[in-house]
Design a protein around this motif. Sequence first.
Motif, PDB file in Angstrom:
ATOM      1  N   UNK A  36       0.830  -1.202   0.000  1.00  0.00           N
ATOM      2  CA  UNK A  36       0.000   0.000   0.000  1.00  0.00           C
ATOM      3  C   UNK A  36       0.868   1.257   0.000  1.00  0.00           C
ATOM      4  N   UNK A  37       1.933   1.230   0.799  1.00  0.00           N
ATOM      5  CA  UNK A  37       2.816   2.380   0.881  1.00  0.00           C
ATOM      6  C   UNK A  37       3.540   2.612  -0.442  1.00  0.00           C
ATOM      7  N   UNK A  38       4.030   1.544  -1.065  1.00  0.00           N
ATOM      8  CA  UNK A  38       4.742   1.694  -2.336  1.00  0.00           C
ATOM      9  C   UNK A  38       3.822   2.252  -3.414  1.00  0.00           C
ATOM     10  N   UNK A  39       2.618   1.709  -3.515  1.00  0.00           N
ATOM     11  CA  UNK A  39       1.672   2.160  -4.542  1.00  0.00           C
ATOM     12  C   UNK A  39       1.346   3.637  -4.350  1.00  0.00           C
ATOM     13  N   UNK A  40       1.176   4.065  -3.091  1.00  0.00           N
ATOM     14  CA  UNK A  40       0.860   5.456  -2.806  1.00  0.00           C
ATOM     15  C   UNK A  40       2.033   6.383  -3.132  1.00  0.00           C
ATOM     16  N   UNK A  41       3.233   6.004  -2.704  1.00  0.00           N
ATOM     17  CA  UNK A  41       4.390   6.869  -2.916  1.00  0.00           C
ATOM     18  C   UNK A  41       4.754   7.015  -4.389  1.00  0.00           C
ATOM     19  N   UNK A  42       4.485   5.978  -5.181  1.00  0.00           N
ATOM     20  CA  UNK A  42       4.885   6.007  -6.586  1.00  0.00           C
ATOM     21  C   UNK A  42       3.711   6.239  -7.537  1.00  0.00           C
ATOM     22  N   UNK A  43       2.534   6.540  -6.963  1.00  0.00           N
ATOM     23  CA  UNK A  43       1.337   6.839  -7.766  1.00  0.00           C
ATOM     24  C   UNK A  43       1.102   5.764  -8.834  1.00  0.00           C
ATOM     25  N   UNK A  44       1.200   4.503  -8.425  1.00  0.00           N
ATOM     26  CA  UNK A  44       1.061   3.389  -9.374  1.00  0.00           C
ATOM     27  C   UNK A  44      -0.413   3.090  -9.660  1.00  0.00           C
ATOM     28  N   UNK A  45      -0.665   2.650 -10.870  1.00  0.00           N
ATOM     29  CA  UNK A  45      -1.974   2.087 -11.168  1.00  0.00           C
ATOM     30  C   UNK A  45      -2.122   0.814 -10.350  1.00  0.00           C
ATOM     31  N   UNK A  46      -3.342   0.523  -9.945  1.00  0.00           N
ATOM     32  CA  UNK A  46      -3.534  -0.674  -9.121  1.00  0.00           C
ATOM     33  C   UNK A  46      -4.845  -1.354  -9.485  1.00  0.00           C
ATOM     34  N   UNK A  47      -4.935  -2.606  -9.113  1.00  0.00           N
ATOM     35  CA  UNK A  47      -6.168  -3.364  -9.270  1.00  0.00           C
ATOM     36  C   UNK A  47      -6.218  -4.416  -8.182  1.00  0.00           C
ATOM     37  N   UNK A  48      -7.409  -4.955  -7.950  1.00  0.00           N
ATOM     38  CA  UNK A  48      -7.571  -5.972  -6.911  1.00  0.00           C
ATOM     39  C   UNK A  48      -7.196  -7.341  -7.454  1.00  0.00           C
TER      40      UNK A  48
END
Length: 396
Positions: free
Chosen positions: A208-220
Amino acid sequence: MNNIRRGWCPSLYHPMKTGDGWLCRVKPPFAKLTSRQARFIARSASDLGNGFINLSQKANLQLRGFTREHIQQFIPLAKNENLCSPDALEEGKRNILISPLAGIDPSCHQDTIRYAQCIQHEIIENETVKFLTGKFSFVIDGGGLFPLTRHHADINLRIHHDQWILQLGHAKQVIPCNLDNCAKLLKQILQFCNKHNYFRLLHQDYADQFIKENSCSKQSYTYPTSIEKLSIGQFPHGYHLGIPFGLLHSQDLSLLADISDQYGNSTLQLTPDRTIILPYCSNAAHTHLKSFITDKQDPRLNIVLCPGKPYCLQGMQPVMKDVQKLIRFWHSKLQTLHISGCAKGCASPLKNPLTLCATPKGYNFILYGRANDESLYKNLDLEEISAKLITYSEMK
């Protein structure tokens, strides 16, 4: 008890002292051996060690009974056979588990090996990798007949609904990935670890922290509810062999090299289930495979164990000897019995339906837990265990 330290992972350059000498780990690139390499390992295990070889849950080989002097003799020979990295740093970080049937099974994604090569290149070239521990690992799961859905590493690349995703640890939020952005994502993750002094990435919060810091696209990501395992025996692309309790003798490995030359394509593929695949091996080899498990109903396939005493310095009971007295009482075709020589539970760090954990006085009897979890019964002897196994072997 749940925070017990399982220690570090040995490598060829950093062997581990055990009860039967020194243990060194060989990591064949992408867990594949040529018949020539297999014979070399078998010969070395016999000439320099005690001839015994364990298969690990990382699809590596652990050669036993070496002296430190013999390991120093073995390292340059292994380099010549392309079985190790040129230095200890790279060897310690090269922990890549790849779908065993990549390049063999047409239903395993065709880019699986290319993703593995991409990761291996980053390990070699990226200076940040020096920061990571020797336990930091990668899984590349291309699906097909031998999926790695049950296996998790710090960084997992998986094919999911015809799309590649990057998963950190057990995270439920994943990042869409392709060959074009794979290297970039890996660099960002390694920089992220360095920045925050994170040695592993198994916890959900890190993803969660990595995705937030790097503004990554995400999916479940949802785990499949049922996972078919490749059956033991002949299958369309070769022969899948069970190795009794994951333990080979040097002569067994030499025999498999000969069989692969005569009936297969002169390669052997190791798997994280402590089994071996002989690619394209014909059924004509069956009569030569009596030392191995070829029947999918064999109860030994559902028993996982470590060497125990005296082979491990932490072992409290002679697990390899005791299991021979317990096999006939474990009738489960679906459930796993884990027998551990101590509370570290190295052979199976996951929860199992039944675990027997050795103590100085016998074995603790643990339902649906790990070796260091609370036990239902304590310090049972083999006779007491045998009686209970009959009751619990068909647990649902």
